[in-house]
Design a protein around this motif. Structure first.
Motif, PDB file in Angstrom:
ATOM      1  N   SER A 218      -1.242  47.267  66.377  1.00 42.35           N
ATOM      2  CA  SER A 218      -0.682  46.111  67.085  1.00 42.35           C
ATOM      3  C   SER A 218      -1.733  45.426  67.952  1.00 42.35           C
ATOM      4  CB  SER A 218       0.497  46.532  67.959  1.00 42.35           C
ATOM      5  OG  SER A 218       1.533  47.044  67.179  1.00 42.35           O
ATOM      6  N   LEU A 219      -2.440  46.221  68.755  1.00 44.57           N
ATOM      7  CA  LEU A 219      -3.450  45.636  69.642  1.00 44.57           C
ATOM      8  C   LEU A 219      -4.615  45.027  68.876  1.00 44.57           C
ATOM      9  CD1 LEU A 219      -3.553  48.270  72.512  1.00 44.57           C
ATOM     10  CD2 LEU A 219      -2.777  45.907  72.673  1.00 44.57           C
ATOM     11  N   ALA A 220      -5.153  45.788  67.925  1.00 41.41           N
ATOM     12  CA  ALA A 220      -6.292  45.278  67.157  1.00 41.41           C
ATOM     13  C   ALA A 220      -5.871  44.086  66.287  1.00 41.41           C
ATOM     14  CB  ALA A 220      -6.879  46.387  66.288  1.00 41.41           C
ATOM     15  N   GLY A 221      -4.684  44.160  65.703  1.00 35.72           N
ATOM     16  CA  GLY A 221      -4.192  43.048  64.886  1.00 35.72           C
ATOM     17  C   GLY A 221      -4.014  41.775  65.693  1.00 35.72           C
ATOM     18  N   LEU A 222      -3.470  41.904  66.898  1.00 41.85           N
ATOM     19  CA  LEU A 222      -3.316  40.736  67.765  1.00 41.85           C
ATOM     20  C   LEU A 222      -4.686  40.152  68.116  1.00 41.85           C
ATOM     21  CD1 LEU A 222      -1.560  38.817  69.400  1.00 41.85           C
ATOM     22  CD2 LEU A 222      -1.593  40.501  71.256  1.00 41.85           C
ATOM     23  N   GLY A 223      -5.640  41.020  68.405  1.00 39.90           N
ATOM     24  CA  GLY A 223      -6.990  40.543  68.713  1.00 39.90           C
ATOM     25  C   GLY A 223      -7.611  39.795  67.549  1.00 39.90           C
ATOM     26  N   VAL A 224      -7.473  40.327  66.349  1.00 41.07           N
ATOM     27  CA  VAL A 224      -8.029  39.668  65.167  1.00 41.07           C
ATOM     28  C   VAL A 224      -7.333  38.330  64.919  1.00 41.07           C
ATOM     29  CG1 VAL A 224      -8.223  39.854  62.643  1.00 41.07           C
ATOM     30  CG2 VAL A 224      -8.859  41.781  64.090  1.00 41.07           C
ATOM     31  N   MET A 225      -6.008  38.296  65.076  1.00 41.61           N
ATOM     32  CA  MET A 225      -5.275  37.027  64.881  1.00 41.61           C
ATOM     33  C   MET A 225      -5.698  35.974  65.896  1.00 41.61           C
ATOM     34  SD  MET A 225      -1.399  37.989  63.597  1.00 41.61           S
ATOM     35  CE  MET A 225      -0.812  38.098  65.240  1.00 41.61           C
ATOM     36  N   LEU A 226      -5.927  36.369  67.135  1.00 43.81           N
ATOM     37  CA  LEU A 226      -6.367  35.409  68.151  1.00 43.81           C
ATOM     38  C   LEU A 226      -7.762  34.876  67.840  1.00 43.81           C
ATOM     39  CD1 LEU A 226      -5.018  37.092  71.403  1.00 43.81           C
ATOM     40  CD2 LEU A 226      -4.330  34.872  70.469  1.00 43.81           C
ATOM     41  N   ILE A 227      -8.644  35.751  67.400  1.00 46.40           N
ATOM     42  CA  ILE A 227      -9.993  35.295  67.041  1.00 46.40           C
ATOM     43  C   ILE A 227      -9.937  34.369  65.824  1.00 46.40           C
ATOM     44  CG2 ILE A 227     -12.239  36.071  66.160  1.00 46.40           C
ATOM     45  CD1 ILE A 227     -11.861  38.579  67.960  1.00 46.40           C
ATOM     46  N   TYR A 228      -9.153  34.728  64.834  1.00 46.27           N
ATOM     47  CA  TYR A 228      -8.993  33.876  63.649  1.00 46.27           C
ATOM     48  C   TYR A 228      -8.416  32.516  64.042  1.00 46.27           C
ATOM     49  CZ  TYR A 228      -7.133  32.108  59.248  1.00 46.27           C
ATOM     50  OH  TYR A 228      -6.833  31.317  58.172  1.00 46.27           O
ATOM     51  N   SER A 229      -7.405  32.535  64.907  1.00 39.40           N
ATOM     52  CA  SER A 229      -6.784  31.293  65.362  1.00 39.40           C
ATOM     53  C   SER A 229      -7.779  30.433  66.151  1.00 39.40           C
ATOM     54  CB  SER A 229      -5.564  31.616  66.219  1.00 39.40           C
ATOM     55  OG  SER A 229      -4.953  30.460  66.690  1.00 39.40           O
ATOM     56  N   ALA A 230      -8.648  31.083  66.903  1.00 41.18           N
ATOM     57  CA  ALA A 230      -9.636  30.335  67.696  1.00 41.18           C
ATOM     58  C   ALA A 230     -10.551  29.512  66.801  1.00 41.18           C
ATOM     59  CB  ALA A 230     -10.463  31.304  68.536  1.00 41.18           C
ATOM     60  N   PHE A 231     -10.894  30.034  65.643  1.00 43.89           N
ATOM     61  CA  PHE A 231     -11.836  29.341  64.782  1.00 43.89           C
ATOM     62  C   PHE A 231     -11.186  28.427  63.747  1.00 43.89           C
ATOM     63  CE2 PHE A 231     -14.422  33.012  66.161  1.00 43.89           C
ATOM     64  CZ  PHE A 231     -15.400  32.292  66.812  1.00 43.89           C
ATOM     65  N   THR A 232      -9.882  28.559  63.544  1.00 40.26           N
ATOM     66  CA  THR A 232      -9.245  27.742  62.511  1.00 40.26           C
ATOM     67  C   THR A 232      -8.275  26.705  63.051  1.00 40.26           C
ATOM     68  OG1 THR A 232      -7.499  29.379  62.184  1.00 40.26           O
ATOM     69  CG2 THR A 232      -9.456  29.543  60.769  1.00 40.26           C
ATOM     70  N   ARG A 233      -7.667  26.930  64.201  1.00 41.46           N
ATOM     71  CA  ARG A 233      -6.599  26.036  64.657  1.00 41.46           C
ATOM     72  C   ARG A 233      -6.772  25.495  66.075  1.00 41.46           C
ATOM     73  NH1 ARG A 233      -2.702  27.103  60.681  1.00 41.46           N
ATOM     74  NH2 ARG A 233      -2.809  29.196  59.868  1.00 41.46           N
ATOM     75  N   SER A 234      -7.828  25.817  66.741  1.00 39.45           N
ATOM     76  CA  SER A 234      -7.989  25.393  68.129  1.00 39.45           C
ATOM     77  C   SER A 234      -8.319  23.905  68.217  1.00 39.45           C
ATOM     78  CB  SER A 234      -9.092  26.192  68.808  1.00 39.45           C
ATOM     79  OG  SER A 234      -8.699  27.531  68.912  1.00 39.45           O
ATOM     80  N   PRO A 235      -7.696  23.204  69.171  1.00 41.46           N
ATOM     81  CA  PRO A 235      -7.932  21.764  69.310  1.00 41.46           C
ATOM     82  C   PRO A 235      -9.315  21.407  69.871  1.00 41.46           C
ATOM     83  CG  PRO A 235      -6.362  22.521  70.959  1.00 41.46           C
ATOM     84  CD  PRO A 235      -6.661  23.683  70.085  1.00 41.46           C
ATOM     85  N   ASP A 236      -9.858  22.254  70.726  1.00 46.95           N
ATOM     86  CA  ASP A 236     -11.183  21.935  71.274  1.00 46.95           C
ATOM     87  C   ASP A 236     -11.959  23.210  71.597  1.00 46.95           C
ATOM     88  OD1 ASP A 236     -10.023  22.853  73.595  1.00 46.95           O
ATOM     89  OD2 ASP A 236     -10.182  20.977  74.700  1.00 46.95           O
ATOM     90  N   LEU A 237     -13.184  23.037  72.062  1.00 43.24           N
ATOM     91  CA  LEU A 237     -14.086  24.157  72.310  1.00 43.24           C
ATOM     92  C   LEU A 237     -13.562  25.100  73.400  1.00 43.24           C
ATOM     93  CD1 LEU A 237     -16.800  25.458  71.630  1.00 43.24           C
ATOM     94  CD2 LEU A 237     -17.819  24.055  73.437  1.00 43.24           C
ATOM     95  N   GLY A 238     -12.949  24.550  74.439  1.00 43.78           N
ATOM     96  CA  GLY A 238     -12.411  25.376  75.529  1.00 43.78           C
ATOM     97  C   GLY A 238     -11.375  26.373  75.034  1.00 43.78           C
ATOM     98  N   TRP A 239     -10.466  25.894  74.178  1.00 42.83           N
ATOM     99  CA  TRP A 239      -9.442  26.779  73.617  1.00 42.83           C
ATOM    100  C   TRP A 239     -10.067  27.805  72.679  1.00 42.83           C
ATOM    101  CZ3 TRP A 239      -4.914  27.835  75.369  1.00 42.83           C
ATOM    102  CH2 TRP A 239      -4.233  26.885  76.126  1.00 42.83           C
TER     103      TRP A 239
END
Length: 178
Positions: A42-63
């Motif tokens: 759960s913890l590692a999966g959430l971390g990986v999903m957040l990192i993946y989301s940061a590079f694929t769906r984030s609106p700007d550099l800050g996010w």
């Protein structure tokens, strides 16, 4: 019997620290493999999903930076949990210790034990109140200590922590009778 179900055994201080001395281990509690696996995934999966989301769906550099750092934080917490839950708790005649040799509390320091439904305690565990302040400590999923309170349990099976609590309760009753 599996290792996690075997609760009565004889052991010596294998760490060589001599913090509590050699003695008979009355009961042990080790993290349940199923709970450990679910927690780590759960913890590692959430971390990986957040990192993946940061590079694929984030609106700007800050996010991107924020989501990436939070994702790395969750992965770091998963690693801390993995290391912590690889250990076990051991109850001896002298007190409660970590399988690595760290003394959590001596039996003569325990004032009372609380297993009530409304106690601020870990899941499947119990709360110890001591007669003096104990050093702060924490093993994610196994135990924590803060001030005069020690919480035992979390990822441990209920039957193993209940056995430890009952032995402590019997030792406390013995001490008050004598």
């Amino acid at each position: 019997m599996t290792d996690s179900m075997q609760t009565v055994q004889t052991s010596t201080d294998q760490t060589g620290t001599g913090q509590m001395g050699a003695g008979e281990v009355l009961a042990t509690a080790k993290a349940s493999p199923a709970r450990r696996g679910v927690g780590l995934l759960s913890l590692a999966g959430l971390g990986v999903m957040l990192i993946y989301s940061a590079f694929t769906r984030s609106p700007d550099l800050g996010w991107q930076i924020a989501l990436g750092l939070i994702g790395l934080g969750f992965i770091a917490i998963a690693e801390v949990m993995r290391r912590s839950t690889a250990s076990a708790l051991e109850l001896t005649d002298q007190g409660l210790r970590d399988a690595d040799g760290r003394v959590i509390v001596h039996l003569d320091e325990i004032e009372r034990i609380d297993q009530g439904a409304f106690a601020v305690k870990p899941s499947n565990g119990f709360l110890l109140k001591t007669n003096r302040r104990v050093p702060r400590g924490w093993r994610l999923g196994l135990w924590w200590s803060l001030g005069r309170r020690i919480g035992v349990g979390g990822m441990t099976p209920a039957n193993e922590t209940k056995l430890i609590a009952e032995i402590i309760r019997a030792k406390l009753a013995e001490r008050h009778i004598v």
